[in-house]
Write a protein that holds these residues in place. Structure first.
Motif, PDB file in Angstrom:
ATOM      1  N   SER A  15       6.235  -6.003  -6.017  1.00 28.63           N
ATOM      2  CA  SER A  15       4.928  -5.604  -5.491  1.00 28.63           C
ATOM      3  C   SER A  15       4.990  -5.039  -4.078  1.00 28.63           C
ATOM      4  O   SER A  15       4.093  -4.309  -3.670  1.00 28.63           O
ATOM      5  CB  SER A  15       3.972  -6.812  -5.488  1.00 28.63           C
ATOM      6  OG  SER A  15       4.347  -7.759  -4.503  1.00 28.63           O
ATOM      7  N   ALA A  16       6.045  -5.358  -3.323  1.00 33.06           N
ATOM      8  CA  ALA A  16       6.015  -5.046  -1.890  1.00 33.06           C
ATOM      9  C   ALA A  16       7.253  -4.313  -1.369  1.00 33.06           C
ATOM     10  O   ALA A  16       7.178  -3.151  -0.962  1.00 33.06           O
ATOM     11  CB  ALA A  16       5.799  -6.335  -1.094  1.00 33.06           C
ATOM     12  N   THR A  17       8.401  -4.972  -1.364  1.00 31.48           N
ATOM     13  CA  THR A  17       9.563  -4.374  -0.702  1.00 31.48           C
ATOM     14  C   THR A  17      10.208  -3.257  -1.515  1.00 31.48           C
ATOM     15  O   THR A  17      10.678  -2.263  -0.951  1.00 31.48           O
ATOM     16  CB  THR A  17      10.623  -5.442  -0.383  1.00 31.48           C
ATOM     17  OG1 THR A  17      10.890  -6.227  -1.564  1.00 31.48           O
ATOM     18  CG2 THR A  17      10.123  -6.375   0.716  1.00 31.48           C
ATOM     19  N   PHE A  25       3.622  -7.684   6.882  1.00 31.03           N
ATOM     20  CA  PHE A  25       3.958  -6.845   5.733  1.00 31.03           C
ATOM     21  C   PHE A  25       3.740  -7.586   4.413  1.00 31.03           C
ATOM     22  O   PHE A  25       3.157  -7.049   3.470  1.00 31.03           O
ATOM     23  CB  PHE A  25       5.411  -6.366   5.806  1.00 31.03           C
ATOM     24  CG  PHE A  25       5.801  -5.514   4.636  1.00 31.03           C
ATOM     25  CD1 PHE A  25       5.447  -4.175   4.586  1.00 31.03           C
ATOM     26  CD2 PHE A  25       6.508  -6.054   3.561  1.00 31.03           C
ATOM     27  CE1 PHE A  25       5.782  -3.383   3.492  1.00 31.03           C
ATOM     28  CE2 PHE A  25       6.851  -5.282   2.470  1.00 31.03           C
ATOM     29  CZ  PHE A  25       6.484  -3.936   2.433  1.00 31.03           C
ATOM     30  N   ALA A  26       4.210  -8.826   4.339  1.00 27.46           N
ATOM     31  CA  ALA A  26       4.112  -9.582   3.084  1.00 27.46           C
ATOM     32  C   ALA A  26       2.671  -9.926   2.742  1.00 27.46           C
ATOM     33  O   ALA A  26       2.271  -9.892   1.585  1.00 27.46           O
ATOM     34  CB  ALA A  26       4.952 -10.861   3.182  1.00 27.46           C
ATOM     35  N   HIS A  39      -4.206  -4.896   0.474  1.00 27.97           N
ATOM     36  CA  HIS A  39      -3.145  -4.782   1.478  1.00 27.97           C
ATOM     37  C   HIS A  39      -2.042  -3.852   0.988  1.00 27.97           C
ATOM     38  O   HIS A  39      -1.393  -4.134  -0.032  1.00 27.97           O
ATOM     39  CB  HIS A  39      -2.579  -6.176   1.762  1.00 27.97           C
ATOM     40  CG  HIS A  39      -1.509  -6.213   2.803  1.00 27.97           C
ATOM     41  ND1 HIS A  39      -1.686  -5.762   4.086  1.00 27.97           N
ATOM     42  CD2 HIS A  39      -0.218  -6.665   2.742  1.00 27.97           C
ATOM     43  CE1 HIS A  39      -0.569  -5.943   4.787  1.00 27.97           C
ATOM     44  NE2 HIS A  39       0.326  -6.477   3.980  1.00 27.97           N
ATOM     45  N   LYS A  88      14.599  -2.754   1.835  1.00 22.61           N
ATOM     46  CA  LYS A  88      13.495  -2.101   2.552  1.00 22.61           C
ATOM     47  C   LYS A  88      13.914  -1.712   3.965  1.00 22.61           C
ATOM     48  O   LYS A  88      13.718  -0.561   4.401  1.00 22.61           O
ATOM     49  CB  LYS A  88      12.289  -3.035   2.609  1.00 22.61           C
ATOM     50  CG  LYS A  88      11.164  -2.571   3.540  1.00 22.61           C
ATOM     51  CD  LYS A  88      10.097  -3.649   3.689  1.00 22.61           C
ATOM     52  CE  LYS A  88       9.022  -3.271   4.696  1.00 22.61           C
ATOM     53  NZ  LYS A  88       9.538  -3.092   6.068  1.00 22.61           N
ATOM     54  N   TRP A 136      14.000  -7.443   0.898  1.00 24.01           N
ATOM     55  CA  TRP A 136      13.759  -7.171   2.326  1.00 24.01           C
ATOM     56  C   TRP A 136      14.896  -6.346   2.917  1.00 24.01           C
ATOM     57  O   TRP A 136      14.670  -5.406   3.687  1.00 24.01           O
ATOM     58  CB  TRP A 136      13.626  -8.480   3.095  1.00 24.01           C
ATOM     59  CG  TRP A 136      12.223  -8.969   3.215  1.00 24.01           C
ATOM     60  CD1 TRP A 136      11.644  -9.978   2.523  1.00 24.01           C
ATOM     61  CD2 TRP A 136      11.206  -8.464   4.100  1.00 24.01           C
ATOM     62  NE1 TRP A 136      10.334 -10.143   2.911  1.00 24.01           N
ATOM     63  CE2 TRP A 136      10.037  -9.227   3.874  1.00 24.01           C
ATOM     64  CE3 TRP A 136      11.183  -7.457   5.047  1.00 24.01           C
ATOM     65  CZ2 TRP A 136       8.855  -9.012   4.566  1.00 24.01           C
ATOM     66  CZ3 TRP A 136      10.003  -7.234   5.744  1.00 24.01           C
ATOM     67  CH2 TRP A 136       8.855  -8.008   5.497  1.00 24.01           C
ATOM     68  N   PHE A 161       3.301 -11.757  -2.784  1.00 26.48           N
ATOM     69  CA  PHE A 161       4.471 -11.040  -2.308  1.00 26.48           C
ATOM     70  C   PHE A 161       5.646 -11.230  -3.247  1.00 26.48           C
ATOM     71  O   PHE A 161       6.046 -12.356  -3.551  1.00 26.48           O
ATOM     72  CB  PHE A 161       4.862 -11.516  -0.907  1.00 26.48           C
ATOM     73  CG  PHE A 161       6.158 -10.922  -0.435  1.00 26.48           C
ATOM     74  CD1 PHE A 161       6.198  -9.635   0.069  1.00 26.48           C
ATOM     75  CD2 PHE A 161       7.329 -11.648  -0.529  1.00 26.48           C
ATOM     76  CE1 PHE A 161       7.400  -9.080   0.482  1.00 26.48           C
ATOM     77  CE2 PHE A 161       8.535 -11.105  -0.119  1.00 26.48           C
ATOM     78  CZ  PHE A 161       8.577  -9.817   0.393  1.00 26.48           C
ATOM     79  N   ARG A 212      -1.962  -3.030  -2.605  1.00 29.70           N
ATOM     80  CA  ARG A 212      -2.007  -4.211  -3.472  1.00 29.70           C
ATOM     81  C   ARG A 212      -3.425  -4.772  -3.496  1.00 29.70           C
ATOM     82  O   ARG A 212      -4.115  -4.782  -2.486  1.00 29.70           O
ATOM     83  CB  ARG A 212      -1.017  -5.269  -2.973  1.00 29.70           C
ATOM     84  CG  ARG A 212       0.430  -4.825  -2.989  1.00 29.70           C
ATOM     85  CD  ARG A 212       1.299  -5.646  -2.051  1.00 29.70           C
ATOM     86  NE  ARG A 212       1.161  -7.060  -2.295  1.00 29.70           N
ATOM     87  CZ  ARG A 212       1.520  -8.010  -1.442  1.00 29.70           C
ATOM     88  NH1 ARG A 212       2.013  -7.677  -0.251  1.00 29.70           N
ATOM     89  NH2 ARG A 212       1.364  -9.270  -1.752  1.00 29.70           N
ATOM     90  N   GLY A 267      -0.407  -7.295  -8.023  1.00 25.87           N
ATOM     91  CA  GLY A 267       0.422  -7.304  -6.818  1.00 25.87           C
ATOM     92  C   GLY A 267      -0.143  -8.216  -5.757  1.00 25.87           C
ATOM     93  O   GLY A 267       0.080  -8.013  -4.554  1.00 25.87           O
TER      94      GLY A 267
END
Length: 430
Positions: free
Chosen positions: A223-225, A140-141, A197, A24, A21, A219, A200, A216
């Protein structure tokens, strides 16, 4: 010496949930950032080596062996320790690849509890101060859950919830009828997405989250940040980088950089930045600060309060109940849901007073028993095999989770014996 090659706007120590996080947010604000991870790199999808294997593809069908239990005496209490799971914590993504994904907001009373109970120090913020940021993180997550309207469990910005099984729906209805709104059983709020999302794919109901998700669907840093940070062009990722200390500038009275031990070459490097985020997990963050001792702070960087390494907290688990449910033998459910039900705290609420403070919640699920329910010695032959091909009885189990309170005497500290230090570094670098 600070040069262009080792100077950044920001340094992030650790690549787990909070480190990802931080990377990001910093990179999206335009800061050239280096993220230092002490362990090996794990590339999303490619390095989830067990995620698509069937149990029979492992020598011991993916279960934990006696050797694993011997090699990991602490981890043996936790479900991810098994033959199929190579993740152990020191790697890119950290615990974001292994966490249980249950995601709940604290309520007003949680932020007020220390002041009311006279425990530790009062939180300097309240729920209203974090409410916007809870939503920011949830959006976001990707958190799936139901809006239940409970003051003890504030609602969030949720994706559609996963569905309760028929037995869970029955038990939830009985809760409402029997306790008249004083206790509730709701669907778990989990960081498994139920709709596509931000690139993902939604959860596939495989329940293999601890092996890394190639879709993904939950979270994680990978996969995300991390993709978001990489997309800015402002991120440098350096695995095998053990941060041994934070460098302190006595003239400016600020941290100016970090010292790094390269786990592959055993060489030492220094990196510099005006902004340093320490996200190396609870114990390792304390370790880094303690190992950054100076003549100003002989017990560790920022230790003037005397609280560094103290007030160690965890949560208790392993206490619960289970039972069989009759009357639903003609019912089943879809897939292997990577979530369960949640019973929020109900003790010491609504005027009730126990001989202890705070409370606890329960997590659990109802499902049908599988083939492992039978002991082979009980029966043999074709009839036995046929019986095991059918689903077993409906069972439901719940396990309690409650916080361990912070106390000054609960502490961790560095043993500066050279032997133990060398053993620690050897373990980190292996």
């Amino acid at each position: 010496m600070a040069t262009e090659t080792n100077t950044y706007d920001a340094i992030v120590i650790g690549s787990g949930i909070s480190g990802g996080w931080a990377a990001k947010e910093l990179t999206e604000k335009g800061l050239k950032t280096i993220m230092l991870e002490r362990g090996r790199d794990i590339v999303h999808i490619k390095d989830y080596v067990s995620a698509n294997k069937a149990p029979w593809e492992f020598p011991h069908r993916g279960s934990r062996t006696q050797q694993l239990i011997k090699d990991h005496p602490v981890l043996k209490r936790d479900y991810p320790l098994n033959e199929a799971n190579p993740f152990r914590g020191y790697h890119m993504g950290g615990r974001s690849l292994m966490w249980g994904r249950q995601s709940y907001r604290w309520a007003d009373m949680d932020f007020e509890a220390n002041a009311k109970d006279g425990i530790a120090v009062d939180w300097p913020i309240r729920y209203k101060d974090l409410e916007y940021w809870y939503g920011y993180a949830e959006r976001f997550a990707g958190i799936s859950g139901n809006k239940d309207g409970l003051s003890i469990l504030p609602d969030g910005d949720f994706m559609p919830p996963m569905e309760m099984t028929c037995v869970e729906k029955d038990v939830s209805a009985r809760f409402n009828e029997h306790y008249k709104g004083l206790r509730h059983m709701v669907m778990g709020r989990t960081a498994n997405i139920t709709v596509p999302h931000i690139g993902r794919t939604n959860c596939q109901y495989r329940n293999k989250c601890a092996l890394g998700c190639p879709f993904g669907a939950y979270f994680s840093t990978q996969s995300a940040t991390l993709p978001a940070a990489v997309a800015t062009g402002n991120l440098t990722v350096r695995p095998f980088s053990i941060v041994t200390k934070i460098l302190y500038d006595k003239d400016t009275k600020k941290a100016k950089g970090v010292e790094v031990l390269d786990a592959e070459t055993n060489k030492t490097y220094e990196f510099y930045a005006k902004v340093i985020f320490l996200n190396a997990s609870t114990l390792n963050s304390a370790w880094v600060l303690m190992n950054s001792a100076t003549d100003i702070w002989p017990d560790g960087l920022g230790s003037s309060s005397g609280e560094l390494g103290r007030n160690l907290m965890d949560h208790h688990l392993g206490v619960g109940a289970s039972g069989h449910m009759e009357g639903y033998d003609d019912k089943y459910y879809f897939g292997r849901r990577a979530n369960g039900i949640y019973i929020p705290r109900y003790r010491n609420l609504n005027g009730e007073k126990r001989d202890y403070i705070r409370g606890f919640g329960y997590q659990g699920r109802a499902s049908r028993e599988g083939w492992s329910r039978a002991i082979p010695e009980y029966s043999i032959g074709g009839a036995f095999k046929d019986a095991l091909s059918e689903p077993g009885d409906w069972t439901m189990s719940i396990g309690g989770f409650g916080e361990t309170l912070p106390y000054h005497q609960k502490r961790t500290f560095l043993d500066k014996d050279p032997y133990w230090l060398s053993m620690l570094l050897s373990e980190i670098m292996s």
